[in-house]
Enzyme design. Structure first.
Site, short mmCIF file in Angstrom:
data_model
loop_
_atom_site.label_atom_id
_atom_site.label_comp_id
_atom_site.label_asym_id
_atom_site.label_seq_id
_atom_site.Cartn_x
_atom_site.Cartn_y
_atom_site.Cartn_z
N LEU A 29 0.83 -1.21 0.00
CA LEU A 29 0.00 0.00 0.00
C LEU A 29 0.86 1.25 0.00
O LEU A 29 0.48 2.29 -0.51
CB LEU A 29 -0.92 0.02 1.22
CG LEU A 29 -2.02 -1.04 1.27
CD1 LEU A 29 -2.70 -1.02 2.63
CD2 LEU A 29 -3.05 -0.79 0.18
N GLY A 30 2.02 1.14 0.61
CA GLY A 30 2.89 2.30 0.65
C GLY A 30 4.09 2.06 1.54
O GLY A 30 4.13 1.09 2.31
N GLY A 52 6.62 4.11 4.23
CA GLY A 52 6.74 5.34 4.99
C GLY A 52 7.97 5.30 5.85
O GLY A 52 8.81 4.42 5.72
N GLY A 53 8.04 6.30 6.73
CA GLY A 53 9.20 6.40 7.59
C GLY A 53 9.39 5.19 8.49
O GLY A 53 10.50 4.83 8.84
N PHE A 54 8.29 4.54 8.82
CA PHE A 54 8.40 3.44 9.78
C PHE A 54 8.47 2.09 9.10
O PHE A 54 8.66 1.08 9.75
CB PHE A 54 7.21 3.46 10.74
CG PHE A 54 7.21 4.67 11.62
CD1 PHE A 54 8.23 4.85 12.54
CD2 PHE A 54 6.23 5.63 11.52
CE1 PHE A 54 8.25 5.96 13.36
CE2 PHE A 54 6.24 6.74 12.33
CZ PHE A 54 7.25 6.92 13.26
N GLY A 55 8.25 2.04 7.82
CA GLY A 55 8.32 0.75 7.15
C GLY A 55 7.30 0.65 6.04
O GLY A 55 6.71 1.64 5.62
N VAL A 112 3.77 -0.87 4.27
CA VAL A 112 2.42 -1.28 4.65
C VAL A 112 1.85 -2.15 3.53
O VAL A 112 1.90 -1.77 2.35
CB VAL A 112 1.49 -0.07 4.86
CG1 VAL A 112 0.18 -0.52 5.48
CG2 VAL A 112 2.17 0.95 5.76
N LYS A 162 1.57 -3.47 8.78
CA LYS A 162 2.73 -2.57 8.73
C LYS A 162 3.95 -3.33 9.21
O LYS A 162 3.93 -3.90 10.29
CB LYS A 162 2.47 -1.36 9.62
CG LYS A 162 3.56 -0.34 9.57
CD LYS A 162 3.06 1.02 10.04
CE LYS A 162 3.51 2.10 9.08
NZ LYS A 162 2.65 3.25 9.06
N ASP A 194 3.98 12.34 15.19
CA ASP A 194 4.13 12.42 13.73
C ASP A 194 2.79 12.69 13.06
O ASP A 194 2.37 11.98 12.16
CB ASP A 194 4.77 11.14 13.19
CG ASP A 194 5.39 11.36 11.81
OD1 ASP A 194 5.57 12.53 11.43
OD2 ASP A 194 5.69 10.37 11.13
#
Ligand SMILES: *[C@@H]1O[C@H](CO)[C@@H](O)[C@H](O)[C@H]1NC(C)=O
Ligand SMILES: *[C@@H]1O[C@H](CO)[C@@H](O)[C@H](O)[C@H]1NC(C)=O
Ligand SMILES: *[C@@H]1O[C@H](CO)[C@@H](O)[C@H](O)[C@H]1NC(C)=O
Ligand SMILES: *[C@@H]1O[C@H](CO)[C@@H](O)[C@H](O)[C@H]1NC(C)=O
Ligand SMILES: *[C@@H]1O[C@H](CO)[C@@H](O)[C@H](O)[C@H]1NC(C)=O
Ligand SMILES: *[C@@H]1O[C@H](CO)[C@@H](O)[C@H](O)[C@H]1NC(C)=O
Ligand SMILES: *[C@@H]1O[C@H](CO)[C@@H](O)[C@H](O)[C@H]1NC(C)=O
Ligand SMILES: *[C@@H]1O[C@H](CO)[C@@H](O)[C@H](O)[C@H]1NC(C)=O
Length: 669
Positions: free
Chosen positions: A364-365, A367-370, A372, A387, A483
């Site tokens: 799905l995408g 991001g900064g944390f990993g 998804v 995630k 965040d």
């Protein structure tokens, strides 16, 4: 020197003794009873017919030649006649005892022919005896004649060869005839009453004991597989029999065997015999080898197929084990004991299946944390977002899981619900409810998406505000999001805004050195004091929420370097409009006039208030929610705060406390 001078002496004596003893032994066996053959190499047996001694020393009575349908006979007799009776004793013969190991290897299992017999006969040559069911003992005209003087113990594998034969697998006592006086199906007694069937032509080595008591006139016959090397206590056959009319003073002892159309190889592997005494024991450890599976014939023609099958099976098993191993590795997780203490733990296997193996297509995408991934839980069919957070260190994982699983108990309609978690090595997998309409920022900035109406925008902002208030004040402990930004606001099917990723920022704290807490956040949303103190506070969240308010109202990112210099920072731009008394100029121009003036003014002014550089000048989330709901007047707050602030700094100074240098230092983080 002493060593070499001394050692030859005892060993010479030993060799001489050994030679003497073995000479004595050889002369004893060749001289008559008792004798023992642990194999038949150099045995000087009288062999006739097809009987031979094979290379390894087995006595093979019949061979596997199947050319002649009349079959073969094979005889093997001890070369010297043995004395079986004392002529002065009219009514009885001597006792005798014999023991031997035999094997019957049939070309086709259980349908060989015809068997062999332990034989006591007046001659070592039976030239007129016939093969087949006469077993090389007699012929049709001599069968049953008292003049034969033949005693035999038959091991018969041909059924119906004579009237008394029970089946093709029996042991019988024969007097002058192949029509047995007494038979029993081949078996051995494991105790006094229980017997175990033996298949004579299994190809396995079997042991036989034949004991005749000349005084009581009783013949005992016992057989057993080599797995039971001791003689079974109860004989298979114990038959009263007076051999004195039959046996002459000197008789030959040996074996007779025959084949017919169906072929069997009859082997004697070892043999001992004694008159008036027990047969010497056999050395079962030195039995000669014999071919158990025949090298030719139907069985061997099947060999290529069986080996192909075996190869196929081995390959299949190898592939299956590899696949199982791969599967095991894909799914394997070492669950540490502490993990079981925390609720909502998912097995890795389930998440692996849900996301189809974390397939790129399900992504799905990032991001900064990993990353998804979209997934469908196989157990419930529930759509989820998984995630995958990689920390790079397992240290601190436990504390973080503790917090995450406690956050999982949070329930608020403006927070994305955490369904559970899973740890795998250094990876932490968080399972959230799936949000159909994706993130807010795609709606704001992706031209392909439908334009969000003011009504939708205002609803989303109010929702996020109340979700954030719940984090700050509605939970048993204060949770700082750290965040807040448009991409962390997700939208459900009804376009309700839901805050995601709350508490995740802390993950990095636990994993990293506590002395050098990393500043987490996104440029443009980060409160300026964070770069100095590094301390996450609720007022820093308020600052970020301010940026979100402006972003949604203006339809532009907090920082946009494509704009003219005075418009790069959305705060500067809105403030400028405000100071010029035309704050609504800042509203997203794509909306045209389709917005509520009061609401837009409220959102923009609140955005500015939240974006103040001094944390204490910003409202709390409680106040923000009250202002958005119009439960409290914001004008009072603005005046109050400006009055208070103006003691040291003017309102403008407060807001303009984003010096360019600060901006630069932020962007270089
Ligand atoms: C089997 O024995 C018979 C008789 O001694 C002999 O003629 C024949 O060649 C033998 N066959 C084999 C295959 O050894
Ligand atoms: C072998 O047996 C024959 C009789 O068949 C006998 O004459 C001969 O002496 C025996 N040889 C040995 C070495 O025992
Ligand atoms: C011994 O033999 C005689 C005649 O052959 C017979 O009458 C007698 O019963 C026999 N005795 C035994 C104990 O068998
Ligand atoms: C059977 O054996 C006897 C004596 O051993 C012999 O005289 C006779 O010719 C044989 N009969 C056949 C058919 O071989
Ligand atoms: C059994 O043995 C005796 C001699 O001991 C004999 O007369 C008789 O015919 C044999 N056969 C049968 C089937 O009993
Ligand atoms: C072995 O046991 C079976 C049944 O247990 C019986 O029918 C058979 O006659 C026995 N065989 C012998 C040789 O006693
Ligand atoms: C034969 O077997 C019976 C019954 O087991 C036993 O009493 C007898 O002593 C045995 N005789 C010989 C010669 O082994
Ligand atoms: C949001 O998702 C729902 C369900 O998939 C859909 O019907 C609706 O059109 C979406 N809204 C927007 C604005 O895309």
């Amino acid at each position: 020197m002493a060593e070499t001078g001394r050692s030859p002496f005892p060993s010479t004596i030993f060799i001489i003794l050994h030679l003497l003893l073995s000479h004595l032994f050889v002369s004893a066996t060749s001289g008559g009873s008792p004798f023992v053959f642990n194999d038949f190499r150099g045995s000087n047996l009288t062999l006739t017919g097809s009987a031979i001694v094979t290379g390894p020393g087995a006595l093979r009575l019949t061979n596997n030649s199947n050319i002649l349908s009349s079959g073969y006979t094979g005889h093997a007799f001890y070369p010297m006649p043995l004395r079986f009776r004392d002529p002065s004793l009219v009514n009885r013969t001597f006792s005798f005892s014999s023991r031997f190991i035999f094997a019957i290897v049939s070309e086709m299992q259980n349908s060989g022919c015809c068997g062999f017999a332990f034989t006591v006969a007046p001659s070592s040559d039976l030239p007129t005896a016939v093969a087949g069911n006469f077993m090389g003992l007699v012929n049709k005209s001599t069968d049953g004649k008292p003049s034969n003087h033949i005693f035999a113990v038959e091991f018969d594998t041909l059924s119906g060869s004579s009237a008394n034969d029970p089946d093709g697998n029996h042991v019988g006592v024969d007097i002058n005839s192949v029509t047995s006086n007494f038979t029993e199906p081949a078996a051995y007694y494991t105790d006094e009453s229980t017997n175990q069937t033996i298949n004579l032509q299994s190809g396995e080595s079997l042991q036989a004991w034949i004991d005749y008591d000349g005084v009581s006139g009783l013949i005992n016959i016992t057989i057993a597989p080599l797995s039971h090397p001791l003689r079974p206590h109860r004989p298979l056959i114990s038959y009263p029999l007076n051999l004195s009319p039959l046996l002459q003073e000197f008789m030959y002892v040996g074996f007779s065997s025959s084949t017919k159309l169906l072929i069997s190889e009859h082997y004697i592997l070892a043999w001992s015999f004694a008159i008036n005494g027990e047969a010497p024991p056999l050395d079962l450890s030195k039995l000669p080898r014999y071919p158990k599976i025949k090298p030719t014939g139907k069985t061997s023609r099947l060999l290529p197929y069986t080996s192909t099958l075996a190869l196929f099976l081995v390959t299949t098993i190898a592939i299956a084990s590899y696949l199982l191993y791969r599967r095991w590795r894909l799914y394997s997780e070492s669950v540490e004991e502490w993990e079981l203490d925390y609720p909502h733990r998912f097995p890795y296997k389930e998440l692996y299946r849900a996301t189809k193996g974390f397939r790129e297509k399900e992504l799905l995408g990032r991001g900064g944390f990993g990353s998804v991934y979209k997934g469908v839980l196989p157990s419930s069919g529930l759509e989820v977002a998984v995630k995958k957070v990689t920390n790079g260190a397992t240290q601190g994982m436990r504390e973080f899981v503790a917090e995450i699983s406690s956050l999982g108990r949070m329930r608020h309609r403006n927070l994305v619900q955490l369904q559970g978690w899973c740890r795998r090595g250094e990876d932490l997998l968080l399972v959230y409810d799936f949000m159909v309409n994706g993130s807010l920022d795609t709606f704001l900035f992706n031209q392909q998406k439908v334009l969000l109406s003011w009504k939708e925008r205002f609803k989303i902002l109010k929702g996020i505000a109340s979700g954030l208030l719940y984090l700050h004040e509605g939970w048993e402990q204060v949770v700082v999001h750290r965040d807040i930004k448009a991409s962390n606001v997700l939208l459900d099917a009804d376009m309700n805004g839901k805050l995601s990723d709350f508490g995740l920022a802390k993950f990095y704290d636990h994993g990293s050195n506590p002395q050098t807490t990393r500043v987490v956040g996104t440029l443009g949303y980060m409160a300026p004091e964070l770069s100095q103190t590094g301390k996450a506070t609720t007022s820093a969240d308020v600052f970020s929420f301010g940026a979100l308010l402006l972003e949604v109202a203006c339809g532009r990112r907090p920082m946009d370097y494509k704009k003219s210099e005075e418009e790069v920072m959305v705060v500067d731009w809105v403030l400028m409009c405000w100071r010029r008394g035309r704050i609504l100029h800042a509203v997203d121009e794509r909306l045209g006039m389709n917005y509520v003036r009061e609401e837009a003014e409220l959102v923009l002014k609140l955005g500015i208030l939240c974006s103040q550089a001094a944390p204490e000048a910003r409202p709390s989330m409680m106040q923000v929610v009250q202002f958005l709901k119009r439960d409290a007047s914001m004008e009072d707050f603005v005046v109050e705060n400006l009055v208070m602030e103006s003691d040291c700094r003017s309102f403008e100074q407060v807001v303009l406390a984003y010096p360019s240098s600060d901006r630069l230092s932020l962007s270089s983080l």
